[in-house]
Design a protein around this motif. Structure first.
Motif, mmCIF file in Angstrom:
data_model
loop_
_atom_site.group_PDB
_atom_site.id
_atom_site.type_symbol
_atom_site.label_atom_id
_atom_site.label_comp_id
_atom_site.label_asym_id
_atom_site.label_seq_id
_atom_site.Cartn_x
_atom_site.Cartn_y
_atom_site.Cartn_z
ATOM 1 N N ASN A 3 0.834 -1.204 0.000
ATOM 2 C CA ASN A 3 0.000 0.000 0.000
ATOM 3 C C ASN A 3 0.871 1.258 0.000
ATOM 4 O O ASN A 3 1.792 1.384 0.802
ATOM 5 C CB ASN A 3 -0.909 0.034 1.234
ATOM 6 C CG ASN A 3 -2.123 -0.845 1.072
ATOM 7 O OD1 ASN A 3 -2.406 -1.336 -0.019
ATOM 8 N ND2 ASN A 3 -2.856 -1.052 2.155
ATOM 9 N N GLY A 4 0.578 2.181 -0.906
ATOM 10 C CA GLY A 4 1.286 3.456 -0.932
ATOM 11 C C GLY A 4 2.593 3.442 -1.691
ATOM 12 O O GLY A 4 3.242 4.483 -1.803
ATOM 13 N N LEU A 5 3.004 2.282 -2.202
ATOM 14 C CA LEU A 5 4.276 2.205 -2.926
ATOM 15 C C LEU A 5 4.059 2.385 -4.427
ATOM 16 O O LEU A 5 3.041 1.951 -4.972
ATOM 17 C CB LEU A 5 4.952 0.851 -2.678
ATOM 18 C CG LEU A 5 5.342 0.524 -1.231
ATOM 19 C CD1 LEU A 5 5.972 -0.850 -1.159
ATOM 20 C CD2 LEU A 5 6.285 1.573 -0.668
ATOM 21 N N ASP A 6 5.028 3.017 -5.075
ATOM 22 C CA ASP A 6 4.974 3.146 -6.526
ATOM 23 C C ASP A 6 5.473 1.845 -7.163
ATOM 24 O O ASP A 6 5.954 0.943 -6.457
ATOM 25 C CB ASP A 6 5.803 4.347 -6.998
ATOM 26 C CG ASP A 6 7.264 4.273 -6.572
ATOM 27 O OD1 ASP A 6 7.761 3.144 -6.332
ATOM 28 O OD2 ASP A 6 7.907 5.327 -6.474
ATOM 29 N N PRO A 7 5.341 1.688 -8.487
ATOM 30 C CA PRO A 7 5.749 0.423 -9.123
ATOM 31 C C PRO A 7 7.178 -0.002 -8.820
ATOM 32 O O PRO A 7 7.451 -1.184 -8.616
ATOM 33 C CB PRO A 7 5.540 0.719 -10.618
ATOM 34 C CG PRO A 7 4.429 1.701 -10.650
ATOM 35 C CD PRO A 7 4.654 2.585 -9.449
ATOM 36 N N GLN A 8 8.111 0.956 -8.790
ATOM 37 C CA GLN A 8 9.492 0.618 -8.465
ATOM 38 C C GLN A 8 9.596 0.106 -7.032
ATOM 39 O O GLN A 8 10.299 -0.869 -6.748
ATOM 40 C CB GLN A 8 10.398 1.836 -8.654
ATOM 41 C CG GLN A 8 11.862 1.596 -8.306
ATOM 42 C CD GLN A 8 12.521 0.536 -9.178
ATOM 43 O OE1 GLN A 8 12.150 0.367 -10.335
ATOM 44 N NE2 GLN A 8 13.492 -0.173 -8.611
ATOM 45 N N GLY A 9 8.900 0.773 -6.123
ATOM 46 C CA GLY A 9 8.910 0.354 -4.724
ATOM 47 C C GLY A 9 8.302 -1.022 -4.538
ATOM 48 O O GLY A 9 8.780 -1.828 -3.729
ATOM 49 N N ILE A 10 7.243 -1.307 -5.282
ATOM 50 C CA ILE A 10 6.610 -2.625 -5.204
ATOM 51 C C ILE A 10 7.589 -3.715 -5.619
ATOM 52 O O ILE A 10 7.712 -4.753 -4.963
ATOM 53 C CB ILE A 10 5.340 -2.663 -6.081
ATOM 54 C CG1 ILE A 10 4.254 -1.766 -5.464
ATOM 55 C CG2 ILE A 10 4.823 -4.089 -6.252
ATOM 56 C CD1 ILE A 10 3.047 -1.568 -6.349
ATOM 57 N N LYS A 11 8.315 -3.465 -6.714
ATOM 58 C CA LYS A 11 9.300 -4.446 -7.174
ATOM 59 C C LYS A 11 10.419 -4.634 -6.148
ATOM 60 O O LYS A 11 10.851 -5.759 -5.871
ATOM 61 C CB LYS A 11 9.901 -4.029 -8.510
ATOM 62 C CG LYS A 11 10.901 -5.050 -9.068
ATOM 63 C CD LYS A 11 11.555 -4.584 -10.340
ATOM 64 C CE LYS A 11 12.501 -5.645 -10.889
ATOM 65 N NZ LYS A 11 13.533 -6.061 -9.895
ATOM 66 N N GLU A 12 10.884 -3.530 -5.558
ATOM 67 C CA GLU A 12 11.949 -3.624 -4.556
ATOM 68 C C GLU A 12 11.504 -4.451 -3.360
ATOM 69 O O GLU A 12 12.253 -5.290 -2.848
ATOM 70 C CB GLU A 12 12.350 -2.218 -4.099
ATOM 71 C CG GLU A 12 13.104 -1.424 -5.146
ATOM 72 C CD GLU A 12 13.345 0.016 -4.702
ATOM 73 O OE1 GLU A 12 12.975 0.342 -3.542
ATOM 74 O OE2 GLU A 12 13.893 0.797 -5.496
ATOM 75 N N MET A 13 10.266 -4.235 -2.898
ATOM 76 C CA MET A 13 9.774 -4.989 -1.747
ATOM 77 C C MET A 13 9.565 -6.461 -2.103
ATOM 78 O O MET A 13 9.842 -7.353 -1.302
ATOM 79 C CB MET A 13 8.470 -4.372 -1.232
ATOM 80 C CG MET A 13 8.624 -3.001 -0.601
ATOM 81 S SD MET A 13 9.826 -2.960 0.757
ATOM 82 C CE MET A 13 11.200 -2.103 -0.048
#
Length: 307
Positions: free
Chosen positions: A161-171
């Motif tokens: 929740n609240g993450l951008d596409p790059q952040g989603i991939k990193e997580m």
């Protein structure tokens, strides 16, 4: 087979309404368990019961081979979690927040704070206070707090929740690394099928408080079926020709113009030839594979899916 978490007929009633109904979860040690369901399906309530934030109305929870009770303090020390939205002291920095959590947990490894901040891309936040963080940064900090003590079981409620596409991939990459390199068992909930599909080893599908199915992703992938989709104007005549001329029995009328043919011995070219010979106008014909989305939608809409 070693299970790190099992629930037995887990049930929760709020104000006379059963919001979780006799859920039997089985989470294997070392796996990533994707807890998939629409918003309001009961995912968060189940996770709150597993982390002892609320008590079940009926049923039992077993973690690390022990029944969860009000006195299960040592068991809970071995769990990291984010349930709903992470809450922080707004005036603290990211480092101070993690230091406070480590002090509370009796975990004294200063190097770990920098390492975990780096893992979630917050190492350069400096003296910035949490109240100045964006939603995505707070979510990253919540994940850092959940993993800093290297728990054996990590429970993450909608962590992207609240993450951008790059952040989603990193997580996503981080969770895979924690599972494979540290052996952490992870339960991650989401209403987004695509995220669970890319991450989980096992998927548990919940809807209206009931766990509909638990299935390994490998088994689910193997079960996906190839079919030929045919779009025509005259579906009745086409159905007759498929049965009488091509001797097909394994096909389905999807709507007034769409037919799905599940016989793998025929090609689209073979079907088209027979239909053209009998003046059937074909608007489209193509070979397809049933998707996980179709499988999921059929489950939550009350269909029976055999795998």
């Amino acid at each position: 087979m070693s299970y790190i978490l099992k629930t037995n007929h887990l049930t929760k009633v709020f104000e006379g309404k059963e919001v979780v109904s006799s859920v039997n979860m089985n989470v294997q040690k070392g796996e990533i368990y994707g807890f998939l369901g629409p918003n309001g399906a009961g995912k968060t309530t189940v996770m709150k019961m597993i982390t002892n934030l609320i008590k079940p109305t009926n049923g039992e929870i077993e973690i690390f081979g022990e029944r969860l009770t009000d006195q299960s303090f040592e068991v809970l020390k071995r769990i990291g979690s984010i349930i709903e939205y992470p809450i922080f002291y707004d005036k603290l920095t990211a480092r101070e927040t993690l230091q406070l959590h480590c002090d509370y947990m009796g975990y004294y490894n200063q190097k770990e704070i920098e390492q975990v901040l780096d893992m979630v891309s917050l190492v350069n936040t400096g003296d910035k206070r949490v109240k100045e963080f964006s939603l995505g940064m707070k979510q990253r900090l919540g994940i850092a707090r959940a993993i800093i003590t290297k728990p054996e079981l990590l429970i993450l409620d909608e962590p992207i929740n609240g993450l951008d596409p790059q952040g989603i991939k990193e997580m996503r990459d981080l969770f895979r690394m924690l599972s494979k390199e540290y052996g952490i068992t992870i339960i991650v909930s989401s209403h987004i099928l695509g995220e669970i599909e890319q991450l989980a080893d096992t998927i548990g599908v919940i809807n209206n408080g009931k766990l509909i199915q638990e299935i390994s992703l490998a088994q689910l992938t193997r079960s996906q079926t190839d079919y030929i989709e045919l779009i025509v104007q005259d579906i009745q005549k086409t159905s007759f020709l498929l049965s009488e001329k091509l001797l097909l029995v394994n096909f389905k009328l999807v709507d007034d113009h769409c037919i799905r043919i599940y016989d793998s011995t025929l090609t689209p070219q073979m079907i088209s030839k027979v239909l053209y010979e009998h003046d059937i106008e074909i608007e489209a014909i193509s070979k397809k594979t049933s998707t996980l989305e179709e499988y999921f939608l059929k489950l939550v809409n009350g269909g029976v899916v055999n795998v």
